[in-house]
Structures are given as structure tokens and as C-alpha cells.
Design an enzyme around this catalytic site. Sequence first.
Site, short mmCIF file in Angstrom:
data_model
loop_
_atom_site.label_atom_id
_atom_site.label_comp_id
_atom_site.label_asym_id
_atom_site.label_seq_id
_atom_site.Cartn_x
_atom_site.Cartn_y
_atom_site.Cartn_z
N HIS A 38 8.12 -23.50 16.27
CA HIS A 38 9.55 -23.84 16.31
C HIS A 38 9.87 -24.94 17.31
O HIS A 38 10.54 -25.91 17.00
CB HIS A 38 10.39 -22.61 16.67
N LYS A 42 4.05 -18.19 10.06
CA LYS A 42 3.33 -18.32 11.32
C LYS A 42 2.76 -16.96 11.71
O LYS A 42 3.30 -15.94 11.29
CB LYS A 42 4.28 -18.83 12.39
N GLU A 61 15.49 -15.15 23.38
CA GLU A 61 15.83 -13.94 22.64
C GLU A 61 16.22 -12.86 23.62
O GLU A 61 15.64 -12.77 24.70
CB GLU A 61 14.61 -13.46 21.84
N LYS A 88 17.22 -23.93 8.79
CA LYS A 88 18.56 -23.75 9.35
C LYS A 88 19.39 -25.01 9.16
O LYS A 88 18.92 -26.12 9.37
CB LYS A 88 18.48 -23.43 10.84
N ARG A 113 0.85 -1.19 0.00
CA ARG A 113 0.00 0.00 0.00
C ARG A 113 0.89 1.24 0.00
O ARG A 113 0.98 1.95 0.98
CB ARG A 113 -0.87 -0.04 1.24
N HIS A 140 10.97 -20.95 9.70
CA HIS A 140 12.33 -20.72 9.21
C HIS A 140 13.37 -21.54 9.97
O HIS A 140 14.47 -21.72 9.50
CB HIS A 140 12.67 -19.23 9.21
N ASP A 178 3.54 -17.95 19.60
CA ASP A 178 4.49 -17.43 18.63
C ASP A 178 5.66 -18.40 18.40
O ASP A 178 6.21 -18.47 17.31
CB ASP A 178 5.03 -16.07 19.11
N LYS A 207 11.35 -13.59 25.68
CA LYS A 207 12.00 -12.38 25.17
C LYS A 207 12.67 -11.67 26.34
O LYS A 207 12.30 -11.85 27.49
CB LYS A 207 10.97 -11.45 24.54
#
Lengths: 491, 311
Positions: free
Chosen positions: A244, A152, A220, A186, A45, A182, A239, A342
Site C-alpha cells: 500500500h 497480498k 489502524e 479506492k 473445506r 485494495h 503487510d 496497529k
Amino acid sequence: MAGPSALVLFGVTGDLARKKLLPAIYDLANRGLLPPGFGIVGFARRDWAAEHFTQLVSDAVHEHARTEFREDVWKQLQEGIRFVPGDLGDNDAFAQLKATLTDLDERQGTGGNHAFYLSVPPKAFDVAVAQLRRHGLADRPKGSWRRVVIEKPFGHDLASARQLEKKLSRAFEPSSIFRIDHYLGKETVQNLLAFRFANTMFEPIWNRNYIDHVQITMAEDIGIAGRAGYYDGIGAARDVIQNHLLQLLALTAMEEPASFDANQLSMEKRKVLAAARAPADLDAHSARGQYSGGWAGGVEVPGYLEEQGIPGDSRTDTYAAIRVDIDNRRWAGVPFYLRTGKRLPRRVTEVALNLRPAPHLPFDGTAVRSLGTNALVLRIQPDEGITLRFGAKVPATPMELRDVNMDFGYGTSFAETSPEAYERLLLDVLLGSEPLFPQAAEVELSWQILDPVLDRWAEKGAPPESYPSGSWGPQSASDMLARDGFSWRRP
Amino acid sequence: MIVKLSTTNAAEVQQAIANARHHVGASSGLVFTLVVVAELAEYDRAMEACMEAGREHPSRILLLTNGRARADRMDAEVQAGEGAPGEIIALKFHGVLQKHRESVVLPLLLPDLPVIVWWPGRSPKAPGLDPIGRMGTRRITDAMGDPNPIGALEVRARNYCPGDTDLTWTRITRWRGLLAAALDAYPMEVSRVGVSAAPENAAGTLLAAWLADRLDVPVTVDRDKPGVGITGVVLGSVDDEIRVTRTDGNLATFSAPGLPQRLVALPRRDLNTLLAEELRRLDDDPIYAEAMAALVRRLDKAADRGRGRPA
């Protein structure tokens, strides 16, 4: 090398496209894996001219590509770059997209093969797929293919995942739907298969007779970093654990597939996921947390509730840990602990198999006080490799035992840098090779494992336990392992 | 190779370590992380001891100091493959960062391996409760690095926590070995013990406490004899005695009942050797804990006597 094709990127202005997808396309071209008849179509957009978009691709390539920039490769790529401005709901834009693709097929020789990469928020999936269908973009003329790539989250629970699947399969055949996880792209995750099934020495211990418990961690150090809109309401368990971590669990725990063909591989993953279940006592064996402000890694950072765009009373989990039990002959009685979060101290993903203690130690008590149990750790990122921990005698002592590590490092044993996960996965999409993409049934089985935990959390209604940024997560996560007589590894 | 980073954070330091490792060919097989909390003035001495310890125990060494810059920042220097098999990462904290050093240390600890915290000079009152000390499986302090060694040892004894060791204890390892072996060879009913040591020597204080605890007899400490460090120990029964005398801090004379006097090499050891020896054990030391408890009892008794209460 991939065949002639065009890749349409929806949401091309996003971080993923700029930092991963566009550079990966360039890297593939540079490695000689893209055909001369290749096109990239950006859809967003934005009221941009074609040159503007070409500039964006060029910037992304210069900034983030893994391989060196070469003018001739860029020239090849540049010829096939197109941009279509518009909204997902805008019919004119889709008509223009169709015209652009027809034009690419004629001028650039992309052969009528089109892949649609939906790098858009989950709520936009429906519209995008419906529009593709309405404008005949999903229809496959004889001798060509249409593929769709989605990221995802694949729904937010079992019911919504099934619904999403239903809509997708109305427009595309099951073998044309590529779900990107992803992690599976790996090298180290693929190496897990080599490690397990190409060697003799690990298989005999790969079971309940030797393995005590397994810890799978994805940590993370960053916060939600501008992804408030996506992250809030989804949380760490949906998430990361749903996709994963459960995929890593499946690859670690599954039986040997008859071959690495997509169906055979998926069959083994489905078998083990079907045998896996949430723990019986959900309160005792799950933990959820939310980071609070503080100092992490020498930087002062805000708490989750202070992040921009997050409601002050959000109950989204930024840390989640669960125990998973696998009811089969190989794994009965071996708990698998999955955790993700996180703002933890460092960015690390690993699978740690902890072995049982030796049945008898013929040493006196003080000699073995600093001796732990054997462990095999598969480091997925960073510093990819494998560590084997065992006991050894400390020199210059009568008989003092200590744990030592034997290390295999990918970076030192193979000097070539590994391709990025997205390079491999995008290439596989263009080649139509499916083994590294989770199939719909795996997604549904994973939700079946996670749903009881999510339901229990929702039912309790309590806010997630707060943990300081830069720490290894909430107290309840430590308690959860302590209850079983274990503690989390410091990864 | 050496990489310098200024105004940096833990993530950047990690990246620099990874690059350096890759550059020099990975240093796998590290056995622990050693966190050294030093003052700027001790930097060189601590760094030298780190290099030495790194040779015997390949490890990741984090050397923490507080700098004097006005800004709120951290600077780092990463060394890998520079004469020692491990990695040495010097972190200098300025301004408000000095209050949040643990947030940088935690991400830099090696996975899973033991953590040892060492204060070469002044140390916190209760190392086991210190934000950085808490990360350690072992905490090593050195009372002799403090301006008031005996006072520092006493504070450590009162705040002992499993996993603590003071290098004072390592200093008396050979004395303890010699005395224990002597009593094994010449058993006697010890009824009196005398330790003599230089005025500021904490090792003498700790040796006296250990002897009092193990032999359960009164132990006197004489601070007036000339010499350096511990200058002598006498273990006496009603009519015999074992005597070790060392006045030059190097060579001692040893005498036992019915035997001629002999010489024993009992050198005072340098810091590097002490640290390397201490790092051989990674579990807590119950004998040390008992000696420290005995020291506390002796202190309390002395305090009671000082206040005129019956001993």
C-alpha cells in the site's frame, strides 16, 4: 457491464469474502454491472449443502452490502450460486469444481470465462495454483478467458516474490494475473491521479524546489483481530509498507504517464520505484515497534504478545516506519517518510506534502510564532478529501499569524456514496482491465526497496521497541524524524 | 443535530462526528481542538463558555466531566450545527474510565491543529505534566475558579511550563495596557508602587508581581480597601504619582501629574470574553512567564522574611 463469466472464490468462509467480496458482487449486480450469465462458486473445506452456502451469501449481502437489498437482483444472482466442498489438495474436489463450472457454462451461460479468486493464506497459493493447472482449469479454450486473482502478501521478500511469480506464470499468462492492492481501488487514490494530472496549479510545486518532505501514513486503531496466524512473522512492514504505502508513494511521486493504460501507468510507477531506495543509514532512518497492552480509545486492550495465538517471544513488528529517498531530478533531497501501525489512536490513511518554509518573513518574531509551513494533505480514508494548510492573519490582533485549513471533502462535494474498492476491482477483473493492479515488476521493485531494511532488522536481532496501545508509535520513530529536523504530523 | 451515545468508545464517537458533519454539511475550517476539563457542577457554565468561544473560534470542543455511575463506562453527546460553527463533544467518564480519559481524547483531536486544554475550575498542580495537559500546545487555567484563588495562582507560578496561561493574566490585560500607556505618556522615575485589591483576588497578586518585575521597585499590596477585584494602582515617584482607582469593578478614575481627573471604562469581563480573547494567541507568552517567575521570587522572599532571615 462485464461479459458472461463465473467467479470461483477459494477461502469463501473467510472474513474478506463475507465482509467485502460477496457484498461487492451483490452491489455490482444491483448497479446493473453484472451480466445475466454470471456465476459464483464457493470452494471451502466445509461439509455444506448448496442451500447452506446460498444462505451464507444472502447473510453477507444483507449485513454488508453498500446498496439496498432488492429481491429481483438477488434472484438473478441466486441462480448462479454453487458450492464445492473440499480441501485444496483434494483431487476429487477439483474434479467436481471442473464439473460445476462446465455445468454453469451450459445452464447459466457463463461462456467458459472463469476467474479464480485465491482468498487463501500465502502458503496455500502453491497448492491452489498447481491444482488448477493439473485439473486443466487454467487452460483457456479459444474465445474464452481464465484469470487468477491474488491478495497480498506477494511473497515475503524479493526472492520469494520471484518464486511465486514463476509458479503463477506457469499456469497463467502475465496479463491474466491480477494482484489486488485494495488501496488502488479506492476513489481517493484514483483521485490522486486526477488531482495531479487534470489541474494546472499543483504541478509547478510538485518537486524539490517547493516540497520539503512527504509523510505517508496508514494507521489502524485495531490490533491483529483474529489474524494471528496470518500476521505473526509477517509484520507491519511486509503487510503494509511493501504494497500500500509504496504504491501510494509511486502514485504521488511518478511522472505523468502518456495515458492511463495499464502499461503506461505501470511504466511510470516502475521508473519511480526503481529510483527509490532505502536510506543509507538504516539504523537512523527506520523504526519498528510492537504494541503493548493498555487503554486505547477508552477500551482496555491486550498487548501483541498477549494476543491469542501469538508466541510470547514474537519479534513481529506491528509498527514500522522507514525513510525512502528518490534519486531523480524531481525529488533529490526530499525525504519520503512511510509509517504504518496497529493500535494507533485512530484509523487514518493520508499523504501529506509539506512545503518549504517561506524564504523570508517580513513580520516580527512574535507574529509568526504559531505559524507553521504550508502543507497539502490528501486524505485517503476516512473523511476522504484534500486539505490545504496556509497562514492567515488572526482578526482583532495587530498582526498575528496562524495556520488555517482549506478543505475539500469528497462526501460534501459529491453526495453520491463512493463504491467500495472491491466493487471496482472485481469489476475490473471481470472486464480484464488492468491499470489498477500492480504488475509483477512493481512488486519486485518494492521488495528491492524494503529488503535492505528487513535484512538489517533481522541482522540486529533486537526485539521491536514496545509502544503503548493507543499511542502514535515508538519513541524511535519520533527520533528518526527529529534527526532530520522534522516531526510526524498528527494525522 | 445532537447524537447521544451511551457506553461508547472513541471509534464510535468519531463515527458519530463524521455522520453529524455529513448531516449538517461539513464544518470545515476549524482552527483548533479545545479540551475542557470540568467538574460536574461547572458543566453548564463551561458549556456556555464553549458555545461562545466556538462562535469566535470555530473549533472542535471536547468537554470532559466525571460522572457518578457505578459502572466502568463512557457516555458521549455529539453536537454539530447547533448554533455554533464547530462541534461540541461532551464526554462523561464513569468508574475506571476516569483514569484513562486521555486514551479517548487523543483519537478525537483534529489532525495537525493546535490543542488547547482549559480547566475552568480546579486544575492539576502541574498542568504541563498532566496526561491531558501534555497534549496541549496551550494550557489555560483559572485561579479564580479555585476555592482559594491566590493559593492556586501561587501553585501555578511554581509549576509554570511554557504554554501555560492563567485567566488571571487575561483579567489584568486592560490594567496592564492602561498603566503602560500612562507611563509612556507621563514618563517618571517610579520609586514606589501600590496595588489594592479585594482579599481573595488573585489578579491583584499577579499585577503586583508584573509591576515589580517590569519596574524593579518594591510593590505593596493592600487588601483592606473596599470594592471588588482590583480596586486601585498607584505609581509614584518622589513628587508625582499616576493613580487609577476603581471601586465598582466597572468605571475607574484616572489621574496623572498636571491633569484633571478623568474616567476610564475598565469593566471586569465575563468568562466567555476572557476565554475568547485568550484563544487568539496560540503560542506561549514570555511576558506572562516572566511575571510568574517574579511572583515566585516575591513568594520566596516573603517566606524568608517569615522565617526571620534577612530579606
